[in-house]
Each structure stands twice: as C-alpha cells, then as structure tokens.
Enzyme design. Structure first.
Site, PDB file in Angstrom:
ATOM      1  N   GLU A 150       0.808  -1.229   0.000  1.00 53.75           N
ATOM      2  CA  GLU A 150       0.000   0.000   0.000  1.00 53.75           C
ATOM      3  C   GLU A 150       0.841   1.279   0.000  1.00 53.75           C
ATOM      4  OE1 GLU A 150      -2.715  -0.589   3.300  1.00 53.75           O
ATOM      5  OE2 GLU A 150      -3.580  -2.362   2.366  1.00 53.75           O
ATOM      6  N   ASN A 194       2.441  -4.824  -3.362  1.00 59.62           N
ATOM      7  CA  ASN A 194       1.040  -5.228  -3.135  1.00 59.62           C
ATOM      8  C   ASN A 194       0.181  -4.003  -2.844  1.00 59.62           C
ATOM      9  OD1 ASN A 194      -0.685  -7.591  -2.705  1.00 59.62           O
ATOM     10  ND2 ASN A 194      -0.756  -7.015  -0.532  1.00 59.62           N
ATOM     11  N   HIS A 231      -9.878  -6.373  -2.508  1.00 62.11           N
ATOM     12  CA  HIS A 231     -10.979  -6.128  -1.553  1.00 62.11           C
ATOM     13  C   HIS A 231     -12.062  -5.389  -2.342  1.00 62.11           C
ATOM     14  CE1 HIS A 231      -8.686  -7.520   1.862  1.00 62.11           C
ATOM     15  NE2 HIS A 231      -7.684  -6.731   1.524  1.00 62.11           N
ATOM     16  N   GLU A 259      -5.614 -10.804  -1.671  1.00 66.41           N
ATOM     17  CA  GLU A 259      -6.427 -10.642  -0.450  1.00 66.41           C
ATOM     18  C   GLU A 259      -7.916 -10.606  -0.785  1.00 66.41           C
ATOM     19  OE1 GLU A 259      -5.062  -7.347   1.982  1.00 66.41           O
ATOM     20  OE2 GLU A 259      -2.958  -7.747   1.533  1.00 66.41           O
ATOM     21  N   ASP A 261     -11.670 -10.535  -1.048  1.00 69.89           N
ATOM     22  CA  ASP A 261     -12.976 -10.709  -0.416  1.00 69.89           C
ATOM     23  C   ASP A 261     -13.936  -9.724  -1.075  1.00 69.89           C
ATOM     24  OD1 ASP A 261     -12.194  -8.330   0.906  1.00 69.89           O
ATOM     25  OD2 ASP A 261     -11.979  -9.288   2.858  1.00 69.89           O
TER      26      ASP A 261
END
Ligand SMILES: *[C@@H]1O[C@H](CO)[C@@H](O)[C@H](O)[C@H]1NC(C)=O
Ligand SMILES: *[C@@H]1O[C@H](CO)[C@@H](O)[C@H](O)[C@H]1NC(C)=O
Length: 354
Positions: A150, A194, A231, A259, A261
C-alpha cells in the site's frame, strides 16, 4: 451450539454441493494456479476452520503474524513464534506461503513511527528488520513475499504518506531499498509489491502503481510480481480486471490476487449472495485469462472471522463460507470458473460487464 432440524437439512444440502466438486486446490492446480487463504493464529484452534483449510487450499498467508508490529515490537527485539505457527500449519498440509509484509505504514511497530529518523538511520533500521525477518523465513522458504504494501494513497495516485515517505523524500527511494534488501535476504522468494483498489482500468491509483513499478524495473530493482489485493464490493467488481493484470504482466512481472474478499451491504439478501457468486467467478476468470497470474488468495475462509464488519459496520458476508461454515454461492462461482469455459461475455469486448 443449537441444532435445529432446518439447519440440519441445510447442512445436508450444502454438504452435497461441496462433495460434488473436487477440492478447490485440485481444480485450481489443474488450471495452473494456486488458491490460498489468509489466517490468523486463533483460527488454528478452530477444528472446522482447519478442516476446510486443509481440504480446499494449497497456499497460506499469515494475516497478521509477520507484520512489523508483531515481528519487531521494539528495536532489534524479534519475535517469530506466531509466524512459526502459521508456517508449521502450512508445512503440515504441504501448502506454500506468502510472507506478509516487510515495509508497510500500518500495523507498524509504534516505535518506528515515534522515532526521529534520518535517511541513514532509517535505512539501518529497515535493513535490520528485513535481514532478521526475511532472512529467518528464507529457510522455509516462503514462496512469495509482499515486500512493500500500500505505498500508493487513495488520493489521486499520490504516494502514501508515511514515516518512510517523509524520511526518504520519495516513494521510489524506499521501495527500491526494500526490494534490494529483500532480494539479498530472501533470495528464494518471489518479491511482490502489493496494493488495493488498483484492479480497475483508468484509476489514478492503478496508473501510479504501474508507473512506479515500471520506473523501478527500469532501474533493475528486483520486483518479481504485483499483488492486486482484491478487496471488492458485491456488484461492483471492476469490469475488466484481465486488462489491468495483463497490462502489469507486460512489464515482465507476475501478478496474483492476494487478499480477495467481496463484501455485501446489509441486509445480506439471497440476491446479493447470488451476485457475489458471479463476482467471485469473474475474479477467478480474470486471473485464469492472464498467463502470468499465479494464483488467488482469499482474505479468510469464513464470514465468522472476517475483518470487514469491524472496519465497515454496515457491510460483511464477504467470504466464501458463511458463519456456520456453509459454502455460499461464491463457492459455486469459483467452481464454475475453475471447471467451465468462460461464456462469450467474458472474452468479447462490449458484451456484458464482467
Ligand atoms: C537518527 O539520527 C539522528 C541524527 O543523528 C538522531 O537525532 C536520531 O535520534 C536518530 N534516530 C534513531 C531512531 O536512532
Ligand atoms: C478485457 O481485456 C482483455 C485483455 O486486454 C481483452 O482481451 C478483452 O477483450 C477485454 N474484455 C472486455 C469485456 O472488455
């Protein structure tokens, strides 16, 4: 735990869905990708969780236990016990591991934020950290490392404000340092940059991450891959993730969804869960369509432990198994993507959204 007749019937119906398909990891392997899950140490005490983890997944990311605040809570004091538990769980089921993460502004040990730094002594502290942590796990070894996390902010693709940016003056400088050190101390791992909200086209953040990666690769910085966290929101999966992932791979790096979801807003209606199934399918199809997309990691297994409600109180139900470990339409969506040909709308431009 209460068991009603209704839940027993639901259990039987759901169980047959699961048994109809081979484990996800077998289906994914056949397609040349891995399927992973993030887990916290507490999850390992939950037998139902571990059962699904073993059956369905061949890649594991420690949710928290390799982060700076855990591994080096005070200067030069290292702690690997929690990370080791996750490593042991992964090795016990022959799963590979994704290290997460070496340099990140969040879940950083408070002492790093509180100290006054010069470039020289923060460089020293970063090297001490990466040497200890990446070096320690290089013996396993870890398949992948999220070296930095990030580093681009949500505002217009500007570099993320952090102690690292403030001290080094540019995002390029500290990201380059982190990768060169990771290469030195974790030479067996594929090294990733990432980030989230970079899976769509024409997003300032995605472009900024692309340009950063391109500049660094040009300088010979050893970046092996770009991780798209994934996400997302139900019904709002970007229309062409394939194009974005492909654009990155054209720089000569691998990509992975790290990651995933896909959260819904309250109330969690059947319609939303069905849409979520299509959304999971779309993300898996996007990865499968990209030659250098190595795999997909879900940020958890069950809604029971998801981070979402804690951070977004009116949202949740983001994962593939519900709070009672019943597979949701998301599970069937993944199976569809892994076992059937993409419908025409996935490949022909201009037809359908996903
Ligand atoms: C870094 O060096 C500066 C200048 O010598 C010093 O003021 C500062 O306290 C040092 N920081 C740490 C954390 O050692
Ligand atoms: C998505 O991107 C891929 C790769 O650039 C392209 O082949 C495909 O046609 C695009 N699909 C849509 C629906 O735009």
């Amino acid at each position: 735990m209460k068991f009603s007749l209704i839940s027993a019937v639901a259990l039987l119906a759901a169980a047959s869905t699961v048994e109809a398909a081979a484990p996800l990891k077998d289906l994914a392997s056949k397609k040349g990708i891995y399927i992973g899950a993030a887990l916290g140490n507490g999850n390992l005490a939950d037998a139902e969780f571990v059962k699904i983890l073993k059956r369905e997944f061949n890649h594991i990311t420690p949710e928290n236990s390799m982060k700076w605040e855990v591994t080096e809570p005070s200067p030069a004091t290292f702690s690997f016990g929690l990370g080791d538990e996750i490593v042991e769980a992964a090795l016990a089921q022959k799963a590979k591991l994704r290290g997460h993460t070496l340099v990140w502004h969040s879940q950083l040990a408070p002492w790093v934020n509180q100290a006054t730094w010069t470039k020289a002594n923060l460089t020293y502290a970063i090297e001490r950290h990466i040497k200890a942590v990446a070096g320690y796990y290089n013996n396993v070894p870890l398949d992948h490392w999220d070296v930095v996390n990030e580093v681009i902010s949500d505002s217009n693709g500007l570099p993320r404000d952090s102690v690292f940016l403030k001290t080094f003056g540019s995002v390029d400088a500290y990201v380059e340092l982190a990768f060169r050190l990771a290469k030195k101390y974790a030479p067996k791992s594929k090294l990733y940059i990432n980030d989230y909200n970079m899976e769509g086209e024409a997003i300032a953040k995605s472009d900024a991450l692309y340009e950063l990666t391109k500049r660094l690769l040009k300088k010979g910085v050893p970046i092996d891959g770009v991780g798209a966290q994934g996400h997302m929101l139900v019904g709002q999966v970007p229309s062409n993730i394939t194009a974005v992932l492909e654009k990155f791979t054209k720089l000569g790096v691998d990509v992975a969804i790290t990651e995933l979801d896909i959260r819904a807003t309250l109330p969690f209606t059947q319609d939303k869960l069905d849409q979520q199934g299509k959304d999971y399918e779309a993300v898996f199809r996007a990865c499968l369509a990209v030659k250098r997309c190595k795999g997909i990691t879900l940020w958890g297994i069950t809604d029971k432990y998801s981070w979402i409600p804690g951070v977004f109180p009116t949202e949740g139900a983001a994962l593939v198994w519900d709070e009672n470990y019943q597979p949701k339409p998301a599970y069937d969506g993944i199976v569809r993507a892994l076992t059937t040909k993409a419908p025409a709308s996935y490949t022909k431009p201009g037809k359908g959204k996903n």
